[in-house]
Enzyme design. Structure first.
Site, mmCIF file in Angstrom:
data_model
loop_
_atom_site.group_PDB
_atom_site.id
_atom_site.type_symbol
_atom_site.label_atom_id
_atom_site.label_comp_id
_atom_site.label_asym_id
_atom_site.label_seq_id
_atom_site.Cartn_x
_atom_site.Cartn_y
_atom_site.Cartn_z
ATOM 1 N N ASP A 365 9.684 -24.234 -22.334
ATOM 2 C CA ASP A 365 9.919 -24.593 -20.920
ATOM 3 C C ASP A 365 8.581 -24.806 -20.216
ATOM 4 O O ASP A 365 7.552 -25.049 -20.855
ATOM 5 C CB ASP A 365 10.793 -23.504 -20.271
ATOM 6 C CG ASP A 365 11.624 -24.014 -19.116
ATOM 7 O OD1 ASP A 365 11.062 -24.186 -18.021
ATOM 8 O OD2 ASP A 365 12.842 -24.254 -19.293
ATOM 9 N N ASP A 366 8.575 -24.661 -18.919
ATOM 10 C CA ASP A 366 7.419 -24.906 -18.065
ATOM 11 C C ASP A 366 6.168 -24.165 -18.572
ATOM 12 O O ASP A 366 6.280 -23.084 -19.148
ATOM 13 C CB ASP A 366 7.793 -24.396 -16.659
ATOM 14 C CG ASP A 366 6.905 -24.957 -15.581
ATOM 15 O OD1 ASP A 366 5.909 -25.597 -15.915
ATOM 16 O OD2 ASP A 366 7.222 -24.739 -14.399
ATOM 17 N N LYS A 475 14.261 -31.066 -21.636
ATOM 18 C CA LYS A 475 14.887 -30.533 -20.421
ATOM 19 C C LYS A 475 14.211 -31.230 -19.240
ATOM 20 O O LYS A 475 13.000 -31.120 -19.059
ATOM 21 C CB LYS A 475 14.678 -29.022 -20.345
ATOM 22 C CG LYS A 475 15.246 -28.382 -19.082
ATOM 23 C CD LYS A 475 15.174 -26.878 -19.181
ATOM 24 C CE LYS A 475 15.505 -26.180 -17.890
ATOM 25 N NZ LYS A 475 15.238 -24.740 -17.991
ATOM 26 N N ASP A 477 13.699 -31.476 -15.477
ATOM 27 C CA ASP A 477 13.865 -30.615 -14.310
ATOM 28 C C ASP A 477 13.517 -31.373 -13.027
ATOM 29 O O ASP A 477 12.845 -32.411 -13.060
ATOM 30 C CB ASP A 477 12.950 -29.391 -14.486
ATOM 31 C CG ASP A 477 13.462 -28.163 -13.768
ATOM 32 O OD1 ASP A 477 14.375 -28.293 -12.927
ATOM 33 O OD2 ASP A 477 12.940 -27.062 -14.044
ATOM 34 N N MET A 478 13.918 -30.827 -11.886
ATOM 35 C CA MET A 478 13.645 -31.450 -10.580
ATOM 36 C C MET A 478 13.805 -30.349 -9.541
ATOM 37 O O MET A 478 14.926 -29.996 -9.187
ATOM 38 C CB MET A 478 14.689 -32.551 -10.367
ATOM 39 C CG MET A 478 14.336 -33.612 -9.381
ATOM 40 S SD MET A 478 14.704 -33.138 -7.700
ATOM 41 C CE MET A 478 14.405 -34.653 -6.848
ATOM 42 N N ASN A 479 12.667 -29.806 -9.061
ATOM 43 C CA ASN A 479 12.739 -28.545 -8.324
ATOM 44 C C ASN A 479 12.448 -28.607 -6.835
ATOM 45 O O ASN A 479 12.083 -27.587 -6.237
ATOM 46 C CB ASN A 479 11.781 -27.541 -8.975
ATOM 47 C CG ASN A 479 12.279 -27.119 -10.342
ATOM 48 O OD1 ASN A 479 13.427 -26.743 -10.504
ATOM 49 N ND2 ASN A 479 11.419 -27.224 -11.345
ATOM 50 N N ASP A 547 20.219 -21.486 -12.139
ATOM 51 C CA ASP A 547 19.102 -20.587 -12.453
ATOM 52 C C ASP A 547 19.582 -19.138 -12.476
ATOM 53 O O ASP A 547 18.832 -18.249 -12.868
ATOM 54 C CB ASP A 547 17.991 -20.739 -11.405
ATOM 55 C CG ASP A 547 17.007 -21.813 -11.817
ATOM 56 O OD1 ASP A 547 17.133 -22.337 -12.938
ATOM 57 O OD2 ASP A 547 16.110 -22.121 -11.012
HETATM 58 C C1 DGJ Z 1 13.728 -24.391 -12.745
HETATM 59 C C2 DGJ Z 1 14.672 -24.362 -13.912
HETATM 60 O O1 DGJ Z 1 15.988 -24.293 -13.478
HETATM 61 C C3 DGJ Z 1 14.305 -23.190 -14.804
HETATM 62 O O2 DGJ Z 1 15.223 -23.066 -15.844
HETATM 63 C C4 DGJ Z 1 12.917 -23.413 -15.315
HETATM 64 O O3 DGJ Z 1 12.888 -24.546 -16.128
HETATM 65 C C5 DGJ Z 1 11.963 -23.560 -14.152
HETATM 66 N N1 DGJ Z 1 12.384 -24.563 -13.217
HETATM 67 C C6 DGJ Z 1 10.580 -23.895 -14.626
HETATM 68 O O4 DGJ Z 1 9.724 -24.134 -13.611
#
Ligand code: DGJ
Length: 725
Positions: A365-366, A475, A477-479, A547
């Site tokens: 992951d990250d 994966k 992602d978009m946060n 999450d």
């Molecule tokens: C948000 C994701 O939902 C998590 O599972 C993880 O990948 C983090 N970002 C990493 O920054």
């Protein structure tokens, strides 16, 4: 024929074994909604139209003053033409005027279903789908509007979208370009929606429709965890098992509006489309605009019936071809077990342990790229941090593949950190409105995906990694959500195109990457379910659901999402306790069954796992592998609504076996005995309990039920595993 036109009575009838959708043409002008629901075997067209007459009516027919768009049940409408309900479209011309006059013109019925230009949509070939296109024309400005209806032969499903074309000599602007509108003759409905927030997604709301506009929406740039782009209209009496419900699900990942207006005449108008507040699209002569698609789903078998329809159609006609029938690997994701704190050695140890446990995919992951040791930097710098990971990704991928596991990595491609090489080179690539500052969220800015050079950068920087052939899974992602939606490229009158252009840019990137690398499994994520919508599922067949990995919270979240998505589309992982999001301790066994009820995986740090937990996990994995077909491709039904003590239950069934999960939630004194009626077993078959070997008839299990005794433990899970004899 699945779609017919009755010339004499002027109506279209779209019908298959389960549904009918009927549209009438009135006064050779208006397209009127007549019916959507259970199939009508022989529609004569002789029944009266439901029509109201009212004061304040505006009419294009002076000889018939009561005939007004304002009182008709319509299939499309705008409020500059005498209809004062929520509009489905609005067009402004160069003179700033917004009056239009669209009238019925012609129709066309064809086999199959064309893909929507630049947009995701349900797939279907000539044997599976028939399409009706109805053209309306504004002769004054020479504008065309085509309403497109695609009927699936073997499912109670119709898709709808709209195409606007400018055949005039002047530029026009679409201020509102709704995807669909439908007026229903009644209004005594309950409105079903899914609402939530980050780490708390997909809670069911069921409210009586109130007079006025009942609306959900997103202006966050994504479909959002706040509201799923879905609404349903049910009867008061509808339950999981019986009663009518009609669902409308928007195949779009950006700003949306979904609304039902309960009118003064007790009719209901359903309208769904791109959110008009953040939209304004220039259409030059000879240009056209295609709206995203809406999936219409009818069930008279309760909410489970509606879910079954969605699950089947999304698995068969929405998920990417290469993954729709492909079983998914059990994964270990590094995030919750390691966050940013890992080295090559610590990962290699976990990879070895993962292989011993039977895990099939390791996801880094990250934290593997740029200088990313926390969430303040490096987004956009998609090159490996070799200080942290000497030997690069190759070394890790090699170790994973040597264990005959698959290797996956995390990207957040739509973002840019101020502290990054990319930002130093291209500060203007972030969405911005000069001279205002661009606001940060999680210390990051959003790349302007409406720009082709940005799209190309993302495609090429990901392709470089995927071309190595060592990456089996991504994966995505978009946060954060979008703010300062603007740029210095597009002229003033087109700035409000950017939100939609962002989504089109995203779809373009996903289309190129998924076509270029069809064997790579993409998992969608936006801080969990922040952009869990059918648009994203068209490119990526699974989503990291939330999450929040706490078992109790997950029982509610997965319950909510299961109204629309099958378990195979919902990522669900066992994580460590106390849970990192809510601090709760739940039994490993319960965490396991919750995760198996979705797309199964783990987030634990395997270097810190106790011997006992390793044994349990090994058993969980072996069990899941033996019954993966049931969990991933079987039918999923909800047996109980979550109760006040959070108890809930669901059922997996296929032609060979049945698995029932009952989550106790909070333990109670004098706990009641539950009779868990299974409802969906074969009435004529017998079933053997795998543990006790006792045999039951399907009919008694459906109507009397299995006995679940109260447990003296919070969050205890009871399961039943039955073999069909
Ligand atoms: C948000 C994701 O939902 C998590 O599972 C993880 O990948 C983090 N970002 C990493 O920054």
């Amino acid at each position: 024929m699945a779609i017919s036109f009755n010339q004499e009575k002027q109506f279209f009838h779209l019908s298959n074994d389960s549904i009918s959708y009927i549209i009438g043409i009135e006064k050779e002008t208006f397209l009127c909604h007549r019916y959507f629901g259970k199939a009508i075997k022989n529609f004569t067209g002789n029944l009266d139209f439901p029509v109201t007459t009212g004061a304040f009516s505006v009419t294009p027919f002076p000889e018939d003053p009561h005939f007004s768009p304002h009182t008709r049940l319509l299939e499309t409408s705008t409020n500059t033409s005498g209809d004062f309900r929520v509009p489905n479209y609005q067009i402004r011309n160069e003179a700033g005027k917004t009056v239009t006059d669209f009238r019925y013109h012609s129709y066309q019925i064809t086999k199959g279903k064309k893909p929507l230009s630049g947009l995701p949509s349900l797939r279907g070939n000539e044997e599976e789908v028939t399409t009706l296109e109805i053209l309306l024309v504004d002769k004054i400005q020479n504008l065309h509007m085509t309403l497109v209806y695609s009927l699936y032969e073997k499912a109670p499903i119709i898709t709808r979208h709209t195409i606007f074309e400018n055949h005039g000599k002047n530029t026009i602007f679409l201020e509102n370009a709704g995807s669909m509108m439908m007026d229903l003759p009644e209004s005594d409905y309950e409105l079903i929606t899914l609402y939530g927030s980050h780490a708390n997604e997909a809670h069911l709301s069921r409210e009586k429709l109130r007079p006025g506009i009942n609306r959900i929406e997103s202006t966050r740039g994504t479909s959002s965890p706040q509201y799923q782009p879905f609404l349903g209209l049910s009867e008061k009496e509808t339950t999981q098992f019986s009663g009518e419900i009609t669902g409308f699900h928007f195949v779009y990942s950006g700003n949306f509006i979904a609304q039902v207006e309960k009118t003064q005449y007790q009719t209901s108008r359903v309208q769904i489309g791109i959110h008009p507040d953040t939209f304004d699209w220039r259409l030059l002569p000879n240009e056209s605009f295609t709206t995203p698609e809406v999936v219409l789903n009818y069930s008279n078998k309760g909410f489970n019936g509606l879910s079954q329809n969605f699950h089947k159609i999304y698995q068969k006609h929405l998920a990417p071809e290469s993954f729709k029938d492909t079983q998914r690997p059990i994964l270990l994701n590094s995030w919750e077990g390691n966050y940013f704190d890992f080295t090559t050695d610590s990962l290699l140890k976990q990879i070895k342990k993962a292989a011993d446990l039977g895990i099939e995919l390791f996801v880094l992951d990250d934290g593997w790229f740029g200088k990313r040791n926390d969430d303040h930097s490096s987004l956009g710098d998609w090159f490996v941090n070799t200080d942290k990971l000497p030997g690069g990704l190759e070394k890790i991928a090699k170790a994973v593949h040597e264990q005959t596991m698959q290797f996956g990595i995390w990207f957040e491609p739509e973002m840019i950190s101020r502290e990054s090489d990319l930002y130093k080179k291209h500060p203007d690539w972030a969405l911005h409105v000069t001279p205002y500052p661009s606001l940060e969220s999680r210390s990051q800015l959003v790349l302007d995906l409406s720009r082709i050079e940005v799209q190309d950068y993302i495609i090429e920087s990901l392709s470089k990694h995927l071309e190595t052939g060592t990456i089996d899974y991504v994966k995505w992602d978009m946060n954060r959500h979008l703010s300062e939606v603007g740029n210095d490229q597009l002229e003033a009158t087109r700035q409000k195109e950017i939100s939609h252009r962002y989504v089109l840019g995203l779809y373009h990137i996903l289309e190129v990457l998924t076509q270029r690398f069809p064997a790579v499994l993409f998992e969608n994520c936006s801080s969990g379910g922040g952009r869990f919508d059918p648009g994203m599922m068209y490119y990526m067949p699974q989503t990291w659901t939330s999450d929040n990995t706490d078992a109790l919270c997950r029982s509610q979240i997965q319950y909510g999402y299961s109204f629309l998505y099958p378990p195979i589309m919902m990522g669900a992982h066992v994580s460590d306790v106390p849970n990192h999001q809510v601090g709760r301790i739940t039994p490993l066994n319960t965490r396991g069954y919750l995760a198996m009820s979705g797309n199964f995986g783990y987030e634990n740090n395997l270097n810190q796992l106790s011997e006992t937990d390793q044994i349990v996990i090994k058993e969980q994995i072996a069990f899941y592998k033996a019954h993966r077909k049931l969990f991933q491709f079987g039918h999923f039904y909800r047996l109980l609504d979550p109760t006040s003590t959070f108890a809930t239950s669901w059922l997996f069934a296929d032609e060979n076996e049945v698995f029932v999960v009952y989550f106790h939630g909070l333990s109670q004194p004098s706990a009641e005995t539950i009779f868990l009626k299974l409802h969906y077993l074969d009435e004529n078959a017998t079933y053997e309990d795998n543990k006790t070997k006792v045999v039951y008839s399907g009919s008694e299990l459906n109507q009397i039920g299995l006995v679940v005794r109260g447990a003296r433990e919070d969050f205890h899970t009871t399961t039943f595993h039955l073999k069909k004899l």
